[in-house]
Design a protein around this motif. Sequence first.
Motif, short mmCIF file in Angstrom:
data_model
loop_
_atom_site.label_atom_id
_atom_site.label_comp_id
_atom_site.label_asym_id
_atom_site.label_seq_id
_atom_site.Cartn_x
_atom_site.Cartn_y
_atom_site.Cartn_z
N UNK A 37 0.83 -1.21 0.00
CA UNK A 37 0.00 0.00 0.00
C UNK A 37 0.87 1.26 0.00
N UNK A 38 1.91 1.27 0.80
CA UNK A 38 2.77 2.46 0.87
C UNK A 38 3.62 2.61 -0.38
N UNK A 39 3.94 1.50 -1.03
CA UNK A 39 4.67 1.61 -2.29
C UNK A 39 3.79 2.24 -3.36
N UNK A 40 2.50 1.88 -3.38
CA UNK A 40 1.57 2.50 -4.35
C UNK A 40 1.44 4.00 -4.07
N UNK A 41 1.37 4.38 -2.79
CA UNK A 41 1.30 5.80 -2.45
C UNK A 41 2.58 6.52 -2.87
N UNK A 42 3.72 5.88 -2.65
CA UNK A 42 4.99 6.49 -3.03
C UNK A 42 5.07 6.68 -4.54
N UNK A 43 4.55 5.73 -5.30
CA UNK A 43 4.52 5.88 -6.76
C UNK A 43 3.62 7.04 -7.17
N UNK A 88 8.24 -14.69 0.50
CA UNK A 88 7.33 -13.57 0.23
C UNK A 88 7.87 -12.27 0.85
N UNK A 89 8.39 -12.38 2.06
CA UNK A 89 8.94 -11.20 2.73
C UNK A 89 10.15 -10.65 1.98
N UNK A 90 11.06 -11.54 1.60
CA UNK A 90 12.26 -11.12 0.87
C UNK A 90 11.90 -10.52 -0.48
N UNK A 91 10.90 -11.08 -1.13
CA UNK A 91 10.48 -10.55 -2.43
C UNK A 91 9.95 -9.12 -2.27
N UNK A 92 9.10 -8.89 -1.25
CA UNK A 92 8.56 -7.55 -1.02
C UNK A 92 9.68 -6.57 -0.66
N UNK A 93 10.63 -7.02 0.16
CA UNK A 93 11.73 -6.15 0.57
C UNK A 93 12.62 -5.78 -0.62
N UNK A 94 12.98 -6.76 -1.43
CA UNK A 94 13.85 -6.49 -2.59
C UNK A 94 13.15 -5.59 -3.60
N UNK A 95 11.84 -5.78 -3.77
CA UNK A 95 11.09 -4.94 -4.69
C UNK A 95 11.14 -3.48 -4.25
N UNK A 96 10.96 -3.24 -2.96
CA UNK A 96 10.99 -1.87 -2.44
C UNK A 96 12.39 -1.29 -2.55
N UNK A 97 13.41 -2.05 -2.21
CA UNK A 97 14.78 -1.54 -2.26
C UNK A 97 15.19 -1.20 -3.69
N UNK A 98 14.78 -2.06 -4.65
CA UNK A 98 15.09 -1.76 -6.05
C UNK A 98 14.37 -0.49 -6.49
N UNK A 99 13.13 -0.34 -6.07
CA UNK A 99 12.37 0.87 -6.42
C UNK A 99 13.03 2.11 -5.81
N UNK A 100 13.42 2.02 -4.53
CA UNK A 100 14.00 3.18 -3.86
C UNK A 100 15.29 3.63 -4.54
N UNK A 101 16.11 2.65 -4.96
CA UNK A 101 17.36 3.01 -5.64
C UNK A 101 17.08 3.73 -6.95
N UNK A 102 16.08 3.25 -7.69
CA UNK A 102 15.72 3.89 -8.96
C UNK A 102 15.16 5.29 -8.72
N UNK A 103 14.29 5.42 -7.71
CA UNK A 103 13.66 6.72 -7.43
C UNK A 103 14.70 7.74 -7.00
N UNK A 104 15.70 7.32 -6.22
CA UNK A 104 16.76 8.25 -5.80
C UNK A 104 17.52 8.79 -7.00
N UNK A 105 17.86 7.91 -7.94
CA UNK A 105 18.57 8.36 -9.15
C UNK A 105 17.68 9.30 -9.97
N UNK A 106 16.40 8.95 -10.09
CA UNK A 106 15.48 9.79 -10.86
C UNK A 106 15.31 11.16 -10.19
N UNK A 140 8.08 16.43 -5.90
CA UNK A 140 6.80 15.89 -5.48
C UNK A 140 6.23 16.47 -4.20
N UNK A 141 6.84 17.53 -3.65
CA UNK A 141 6.27 18.15 -2.46
C UNK A 141 5.00 18.92 -2.84
N UNK A 142 4.17 19.18 -1.84
CA UNK A 142 2.95 19.96 -2.09
C UNK A 142 3.08 21.40 -1.61
#
Length: 289
Positions: A37-43, A88-106, A140-142
Amino acid sequence: DCRPERERPDVAVIADNGRQRVDTAAAVAEAIATAGREQRLADEYEGYVPIETRERLRTVRDELRRSLQEHGGAPNADAFKRLRLLAQTESARHLIEAREAYVKLRALVRIHEGLARLREAKTPQELIDAAPGELLRSLGFTRAMVSRVRGSLWVPDVLEIADGVDPKAAAFKRFVAEAEIPLAHLLVETEMVRRRIPVLVSDPPAHSHTYKPIVEASRSTSYAAAPIMPATRVIGFFHVDRFGQELPVSAEDRDNLWVFAEHFGLMYERSVLVERLERQRSQLHDLLS
């Protein structure tokens, strides 16, 4: 076995293990659902998954690993359940970490693009007026505010608010237009002047070192701030938040703001010097004429 339960330790152990399996499965499901849920909000808001969520996934993962080690002799079906939960836990964690690394570069790319647009400003005041809007557009700030430091005063200067996020935007802008805040001892902003580092305030109303009148006027639930330093002296601040979003300001937001503020300080100093040189050139031309 007809013996009473208190005389049959295996029964108690099995019951405890059964409860532990149910609790572990529920904890894993809740942690993964929260992370999703928080990953969808972050996106949606171009933000970051809160660090507490990431830490919780790590904690659940570590508990599952420890449980597998402690129950090495557990039945295969039980071990498979734990392994599936761990996967399942590791998959969710790796997905978030990969996303965070990409978002930081972007985010760094967007900061660079925003600063490039700011270079088109002709005067220091134009630069100041345009900076809060670029923070909204780039990160992305308001709400974003730039302030000046005048002696022992903190003076809010320009406030930019994204359309539709704050129904009381007009009242907050009036407050900002009239505010002159003493840089009192132990105030967050005073510490920024002294230590020249950015800050993240996760709960402004409860924080003992925030200036409560502006906290009440802004109704901010979390914010980041960074000093503006052309050289070694702090001449102002940036303040940002995510008012109206279901997402707190994160440590990554604070770090991105710091990058923006550092480059802005150099850009502002250059703009002031260019304006001063133009003025001196004009005065010299008039004198020679």
